[in-house]
Design a protein around this motif. Structure first.
Motif, short mmCIF file in Angstrom:
data_model
loop_
_atom_site.label_atom_id
_atom_site.label_comp_id
_atom_site.label_asym_id
_atom_site.label_seq_id
_atom_site.Cartn_x
_atom_site.Cartn_y
_atom_site.Cartn_z
N ALA A 127 -12.93 -24.18 -9.28
CA ALA A 127 -12.93 -24.84 -10.59
C ALA A 127 -14.32 -24.81 -11.22
CB ALA A 127 -12.44 -26.28 -10.45
N ARG A 128 -15.35 -25.03 -10.41
CA ARG A 128 -16.71 -24.97 -10.96
C ARG A 128 -17.02 -23.56 -11.48
NH1 ARG A 128 -17.74 -28.33 -6.46
NH2 ARG A 128 -18.38 -26.54 -5.20
N GLY A 129 -16.58 -22.55 -10.73
CA GLY A 129 -16.79 -21.18 -11.18
C GLY A 129 -16.04 -20.89 -12.46
N CYS A 130 -14.81 -21.38 -12.56
CA CYS A 130 -14.02 -21.18 -13.77
C CYS A 130 -14.71 -21.82 -14.97
CB CYS A 130 -12.62 -21.76 -13.59
SG CYS A 130 -11.52 -20.77 -12.56
N LYS A 131 -15.17 -23.04 -14.79
CA LYS A 131 -15.81 -23.74 -15.90
C LYS A 131 -17.06 -22.99 -16.36
CE LYS A 131 -17.13 -28.37 -17.44
NZ LYS A 131 -17.20 -29.81 -17.06
N ALA A 132 -17.84 -22.50 -15.41
CA ALA A 132 -19.06 -21.76 -15.75
C ALA A 132 -18.74 -20.44 -16.46
CB ALA A 132 -19.88 -21.48 -14.49
N ALA A 133 -17.57 -19.87 -16.19
CA ALA A 133 -17.17 -18.62 -16.82
C ALA A 133 -16.36 -18.83 -18.08
CB ALA A 133 -16.36 -17.77 -15.84
N GLY A 134 -16.03 -20.08 -18.39
CA GLY A 134 -15.30 -20.38 -19.61
C GLY A 134 -13.81 -20.14 -19.53
N CYS A 135 -13.27 -20.04 -18.32
CA CYS A 135 -11.83 -19.84 -18.18
C CYS A 135 -11.19 -21.05 -17.50
CB CYS A 135 -11.50 -18.55 -17.42
SG CYS A 135 -12.04 -18.50 -15.71
N ALA A 136 -9.91 -21.22 -17.72
CA ALA A 136 -9.20 -22.39 -17.20
C ALA A 136 -8.53 -22.07 -15.87
CB ALA A 136 -8.14 -22.84 -18.20
N LEU A 137 -8.62 -22.98 -14.94
CA LEU A 137 -7.85 -22.89 -13.69
C LEU A 137 -6.50 -23.53 -13.97
CD1 LEU A 137 -7.58 -22.30 -10.66
CD2 LEU A 137 -8.68 -24.51 -10.21
N ILE A 138 -5.48 -22.70 -14.17
CA ILE A 138 -4.20 -23.24 -14.64
C ILE A 138 -3.09 -23.19 -13.59
CG2 ILE A 138 -4.71 -22.70 -17.04
CD1 ILE A 138 -2.82 -20.33 -16.85
N GLY A 139 -3.38 -22.71 -12.41
CA GLY A 139 -2.34 -22.69 -11.39
C GLY A 139 -2.82 -22.05 -10.12
N GLY A 140 -1.94 -22.03 -9.13
CA GLY A 140 -2.28 -21.42 -7.85
C GLY A 140 -1.21 -21.69 -6.82
N GLU A 141 -1.49 -21.28 -5.61
CA GLU A 141 -0.54 -21.45 -4.51
C GLU A 141 -1.32 -21.77 -3.24
OE1 GLU A 141 2.94 -21.09 -1.93
OE2 GLU A 141 2.50 -21.78 -3.96
N THR A 142 -0.86 -22.79 -2.54
CA THR A 142 -1.38 -23.10 -1.21
C THR A 142 -0.28 -22.83 -0.20
OG1 THR A 142 -2.81 -24.84 -2.10
CG2 THR A 142 -2.39 -24.88 0.28
N ALA A 143 -0.52 -21.90 0.70
CA ALA A 143 0.48 -21.49 1.67
C ALA A 143 0.03 -21.88 3.07
CB ALA A 143 0.72 -19.99 1.59
N GLU A 144 0.80 -22.73 3.71
CA GLU A 144 0.54 -23.10 5.12
C GLU A 144 1.48 -22.29 5.99
OE1 GLU A 144 -0.51 -27.23 7.48
OE2 GLU A 144 1.09 -27.26 6.00
N MET A 145 0.89 -21.39 6.80
CA MET A 145 1.70 -20.43 7.55
C MET A 145 1.29 -20.42 9.02
SD MET A 145 2.09 -17.29 4.84
CE MET A 145 0.35 -16.87 4.77
N PRO A 146 1.80 -21.38 9.81
CA PRO A 146 1.46 -21.41 11.23
C PRO A 146 1.89 -20.13 11.94
CG PRO A 146 3.33 -22.85 10.73
CD PRO A 146 2.75 -22.43 9.42
N GLY A 147 1.02 -19.65 12.81
CA GLY A 147 1.30 -18.42 13.53
C GLY A 147 0.75 -17.19 12.84
N MET A 148 0.37 -17.33 11.57
CA MET A 148 -0.17 -16.19 10.83
C MET A 148 -1.70 -16.17 10.86
SD MET A 148 2.26 -14.26 9.61
CE MET A 148 1.51 -13.38 8.23
N TYR A 149 -2.31 -17.34 11.01
CA TYR A 149 -3.77 -17.46 11.02
C TYR A 149 -4.19 -18.29 12.22
CZ TYR A 149 -3.49 -15.93 6.14
OH TYR A 149 -3.22 -15.23 5.00
N HIS A 150 -5.34 -17.94 12.81
CA HIS A 150 -5.91 -18.75 13.89
C HIS A 150 -6.34 -20.10 13.33
CE1 HIS A 150 -5.80 -15.46 16.70
NE2 HIS A 150 -6.52 -14.68 15.91
N ASP A 151 -6.46 -21.08 14.23
CA ASP A 151 -6.87 -22.42 13.81
C ASP A 151 -8.18 -22.37 13.04
OD1 ASP A 151 -4.67 -23.46 15.03
OD2 ASP A 151 -5.71 -24.23 16.80
N GLY A 152 -8.19 -23.01 11.88
CA GLY A 152 -9.40 -23.09 11.06
C GLY A 152 -9.58 -21.92 10.11
N ASP A 153 -8.81 -20.86 10.29
CA ASP A 153 -8.95 -19.70 9.43
C ASP A 153 -8.12 -19.85 8.15
OD1 ASP A 153 -10.67 -18.43 11.10
OD2 ASP A 153 -9.25 -16.92 11.82
N PHE A 154 -8.57 -19.22 7.10
CA PHE A 154 -7.80 -19.15 5.86
C PHE A 154 -8.19 -17.90 5.11
CE2 PHE A 154 -11.57 -21.69 4.84
CZ PHE A 154 -12.02 -21.10 3.67
N ASP A 155 -7.41 -17.56 4.12
CA ASP A 155 -7.73 -16.41 3.26
C ASP A 155 -7.58 -16.82 1.81
OD1 ASP A 155 -8.55 -13.88 2.63
OD2 ASP A 155 -6.67 -12.88 3.18
#
Length: 346
Positions: A127-155
């Motif tokens: 959000a801070r990056g968006c504000k600095a670039a003048g664009c709006a953060l208008i959506g997204g997706e948070t995916a919790e996928m056990p078994g796909m990532y090691h503990d603590g990892d994310f992409d």
């Protein structure tokens, strides 16, 4: 065998945590609101009106990217607050190379087990990056996928959409004799980190060790966020005389500058015309990396290169400097394809 029923949480997915994350990031997303945004977070899709943003005949431009294995250092060190800016910058810096103004941004955050605090720190950075670039953060997706990532990892992945008035797309009008202006980078940005990590390993350094080139830890020094060039570059475009822009990412100067030049044109570049940031000197020395490899892998101190009309070079240099950029006149566009280097990185 137990007859007890199981839930989604038992399978490793916590819907309540996802909802808590959305609630926590709403204020950060709301702070990025700009003209054209038509609704808030929470719908199945996000609405944006280009006409309300000032475009009467818009052409849309889209870009998507990630932050590569820089993310590995952020996760390992726990320094997550700047990685969101990296994600935004990698997308919106590409958009402006087409002459487009970034309008809105969406993010994708995927993990094995959601930490609301860690997820919020990342998205708040977005959000801070968006504000600095003048664009709006208008959506997204948070995916919790056990078994796909090691503990603590994310992409992470980011998606940006911008617009330009029809007929104003760049590159356009590039000719031999155009001056090349280089805008300084803030370090490695978000490319080449697989090689960076290999150099650190070869040097026997951990992320908590003192950086040989900075007064901080190696991890913190390497996590300096990618610079956002959007507002200064848009100001230069609107002032007139900009013919092409190249975001210097993976492939370095060697691969990215030719992308915006006509096939029959190339460039002469004086490598001594700008100062090499200390991190690159360390990488070259510790990894015994040849200059040609540095120029093909890293930004080597220039995050954006702009081809401008020769008669506009001085005025645009002054404008960009007034906008906070460090500008170097690095060379010229020439007849004949190919990038020709003189001098040495130093």
């Amino acid at each position: 065998m137990s007859d007890k029923g199981i839930s989604y949480r038992d399978a490793g997915v916590d819907i309540d945590a996802g909802n808590a994350l959305v609630e926590r990031i709403k204020p950060a997303a709301a702070a990025t609101k700009r003209s054209g945004v038509m609704d808030a977070l929470g719908g199945f899709g996000a609405l944006f009106d280009p006409k309300a943003a000032g475009f009467d005949d818009p052409v849309l431009v889209a870009a998507t990217d990630g932050v590569g294995t820089k993310l590995r250092i952020a996760i390992d060190t726990g320094h997550l607050d700047g990685i969101g800016q990296d994600l935004v910058a990698m997308c919106v810096n590409d958009l402006v190379c087409q002459g487009a103004e970034p309008l809105f941004f969406l993010d994708y955050f995927a993990t094995g087990k959601l930490s609301v605090d860690e997820g919020a720190r990342v998205v708040e950075g977005i959000a801070r990056g968006c504000k600095a670039a003048g664009c709006a953060l208008i959506g997204g997706e948070t995916a919790e996928m056990p078994g796909m990532y090691h503990d603590g990892d994310f992409d992470l992945a980011g998606f940006a959409v911008g617009a330009m008035q029809r007929g104003t797309a760049l590159p356009a009008g590039v000719v031999a004799g155009d001056v090349l202006l280089g805008l300084a980078s803030d370090g490695v940005h978000s490319n080449g980190y697989s090689l960076v990590r290999k150099v650190a390993d070869r040097a026997g350094l951990g992320w908590a060790d003192a950086a040989p080139f900075a007064d901080t830890t190696l991890g913190e020094a390497l996590l300096v966020p990618t610079r956002l060039y959007v507002k200064p570059v848009l100001a230069a475009i609107r002032a007139g005389g900009v013919h092409a822009l190249a975001h210097i990412t993976g492939g370095g100067l060697t691969e990215n500058l030719p992308r915006v030049l006509p096939k029959d044109l190339g460039a002469d570049i004086d490598l001594s015309s700008w100062s090499l940031p200390p991190v690159f000197g360390w990488l070259a020395q510790a990894g015994n990396i040849e200059q040609s490899e540095m120029l093909k892998t890293f930004n080597s101190g220039l995050g954006m290169v702009i081809a401008v009309g020769a008669d506009r070079a001085d005025a645009l240099t002054e404008l960009l400097q007034a906008e906070g950029e460090t500008v170097a006149r690095i060379g010229t566009v020439t007849e004949g394809a190919g990038i020709r280097y003189s001098g040495a990185l130093a």
